[in-house]
Design a protein around this motif. Structure first.
Motif, mmCIF file in Angstrom:
data_model
loop_
_atom_site.group_PDB
_atom_site.id
_atom_site.type_symbol
_atom_site.label_atom_id
_atom_site.label_comp_id
_atom_site.label_asym_id
_atom_site.label_seq_id
_atom_site.Cartn_x
_atom_site.Cartn_y
_atom_site.Cartn_z
ATOM 1 N N UNK A 118 0.642 -1.026 -0.209
ATOM 2 C CA UNK A 118 0.241 -0.027 0.081
ATOM 3 C C UNK A 118 1.022 1.238 0.410
ATOM 4 N N UNK A 119 0.396 2.622 -0.355
ATOM 5 C CA UNK A 119 1.254 3.564 -0.083
ATOM 6 C C UNK A 119 1.619 4.179 0.850
ATOM 7 N N UNK A 120 2.099 4.560 1.521
ATOM 8 C CA UNK A 120 2.290 5.678 2.491
ATOM 9 C C UNK A 120 1.802 6.745 2.811
ATOM 10 N N UNK A 121 1.439 6.948 3.535
ATOM 11 C CA UNK A 121 1.196 8.525 4.445
ATOM 12 C C UNK A 121 1.399 9.386 3.283
ATOM 13 N N UNK A 122 2.474 9.623 3.397
ATOM 14 C CA UNK A 122 3.236 10.512 2.818
ATOM 15 C C UNK A 122 2.259 11.092 1.137
ATOM 16 N N UNK A 123 2.561 9.239 1.196
ATOM 17 C CA UNK A 123 1.979 9.481 -0.786
ATOM 18 C C UNK A 123 0.623 10.400 -0.683
ATOM 19 N N UNK A 124 0.243 9.991 0.338
ATOM 20 C CA UNK A 124 -1.463 10.510 0.093
ATOM 21 C C UNK A 124 -1.208 12.324 0.404
ATOM 22 N N UNK A 125 -0.694 12.485 1.218
ATOM 23 C CA UNK A 125 -0.003 13.918 1.332
ATOM 24 C C UNK A 125 0.086 13.968 0.113
ATOM 25 N N UNK A 126 1.104 13.890 -0.693
ATOM 26 C CA UNK A 126 1.411 14.266 -1.985
ATOM 27 C C UNK A 126 0.418 14.395 -3.168
ATOM 28 N N UNK A 127 -0.472 13.291 -2.606
ATOM 29 C CA UNK A 127 -0.763 13.095 -4.163
ATOM 30 C C UNK A 127 -2.956 14.069 -3.400
ATOM 31 N N UNK A 128 -2.875 14.945 -2.007
ATOM 32 C CA UNK A 128 -3.909 15.820 -1.837
ATOM 33 C C UNK A 128 -2.830 17.298 -2.712
ATOM 34 N N UNK A 129 -1.459 17.369 -2.181
ATOM 35 C CA UNK A 129 -0.771 18.995 -2.997
ATOM 36 C C UNK A 129 -1.115 18.607 -4.263
ATOM 37 N N UNK A 130 -1.444 17.373 -4.593
ATOM 38 C CA UNK A 130 -1.432 17.706 -7.051
ATOM 39 C C UNK A 130 -2.747 17.595 -7.004
ATOM 40 N N UNK A 131 -3.626 17.630 -5.948
ATOM 41 C CA UNK A 131 -4.565 17.538 -6.349
ATOM 42 C C UNK A 131 -5.498 19.157 -6.136
ATOM 43 N N UNK A 132 -4.339 19.918 -4.970
ATOM 44 C CA UNK A 132 -4.462 21.312 -5.049
ATOM 45 C C UNK A 132 -4.065 21.724 -5.649
ATOM 46 N N UNK A 133 -2.837 21.585 -6.303
ATOM 47 C CA UNK A 133 -2.205 22.044 -7.836
ATOM 48 C C UNK A 133 -3.136 22.035 -9.076
ATOM 49 N N UNK A 134 -4.110 21.492 -9.085
ATOM 50 C CA UNK A 134 -4.922 20.581 -9.905
ATOM 51 C C UNK A 134 -6.157 22.356 -10.009
ATOM 52 N N UNK A 135 -6.341 22.580 -7.931
ATOM 53 C CA UNK A 135 -7.533 23.535 -8.448
ATOM 54 C C UNK A 135 -6.834 24.709 -8.225
ATOM 55 N N UNK A 136 -5.665 25.000 -8.462
ATOM 56 C CA UNK A 136 -4.572 26.274 -8.203
ATOM 57 C C UNK A 136 -3.972 26.367 -9.428
ATOM 58 N N UNK A 137 -3.668 25.946 -9.990
ATOM 59 C CA UNK A 137 -2.760 25.795 -10.503
ATOM 60 C C UNK A 137 -1.119 26.042 -10.072
ATOM 61 N N UNK A 138 -0.927 26.691 -8.400
ATOM 62 C CA UNK A 138 0.118 26.605 -8.756
ATOM 63 C C UNK A 138 0.931 25.573 -7.108
ATOM 64 N N UNK A 139 1.564 25.137 -6.749
ATOM 65 C CA UNK A 139 1.936 24.099 -5.983
ATOM 66 C C UNK A 139 2.398 25.130 -4.801
ATOM 67 N N UNK A 140 2.078 24.717 -3.678
ATOM 68 C CA UNK A 140 1.615 25.557 -2.303
ATOM 69 C C UNK A 140 3.057 24.978 -1.432
#
Length: 170
Positions: free
Chosen positions: A140-162
């Motif tokens: 299974x993916x590590x919890x850090x990978x899920x956090x990265x997935x949320x960051x990718x989703x945020x990047x998809x929504x806003x267009x920038x990486x926080x």
């Protein structure tokens, strides 16, 4: 007669709506509410991401909702069987717009190690049922990978990486 400027003919409401859309997308990206939908071992890693060690609350995603009517992100974590497929589709349809899907783990992405010839009860990828926005690989993916997935989703929504910025040194 003088020439009319092109800029005078633009309509102000369009500009204001674009700015409003940017503000709404920024607010949505910083307050994603995932729905609790764990199917297999990846769900344990999803739960671990909410613990103090990983602290998914830093990204505004700590409120795991039990009701699809209060969630805007579905995290499909684990093996999707044909018996579970109609339920997953129903829950997705009950979520309000805008909504996003994160496929977490190899089983949710492609069926994982359970794909073999003549298998009859497995959906080989949740993207056959609902549109997937972010894929988080691992078994299974590590919890850090899920956090990265949320960051990718945020990047998809806003267009920038926080966070973290690409030039950040660890």
């Amino acid at each position: 007669m003088g020439k009319r400027s092109v800029y005078l003919e633009t309509k102000d409401p369009i500009i204001k709506f674009a700015l409003l859309d940017q503000i709404l997308n920024l607010a949505r990206a910083n307050a994603l509410w995932p729905m609790t939908f764990g199917l297999a071992c990846c769900a344990i890693e999803m739960m671990a991401a909410a613990m103090a060690k990983f602290d998914i609350a830093r990204f505004g995603c700590e409120i795991f909702r039990a009701s699809p009517r209060q969630a805007d992100v579905m995290i499909v974590s684990g093996t999707v069987t044909k018996k579970m497929a109609p339920l997953l589709k129903t829950l997705y349809d009950q979520m309000p717009e805008p909504k996003w899907v994160i496929a977490m783990g190899n089983c949710a992405i492609s069926g994982g190690p359970f794909v073999f010839e003549d298998q009859y009860n497995l959906i080989e990828g949740v993207d056959l049922l609902v549109p997937v926005d972010v894929y988080v690989p691992g078994c299974p993916p590590r919890p850090e990978a899920l956090l990265e997935g949320f960051l990718k989703l945020e990047e998809k929504l806003t267009g920038t990486r926080r966070f973290p910025t690409p030039e950040a040194k660890w």
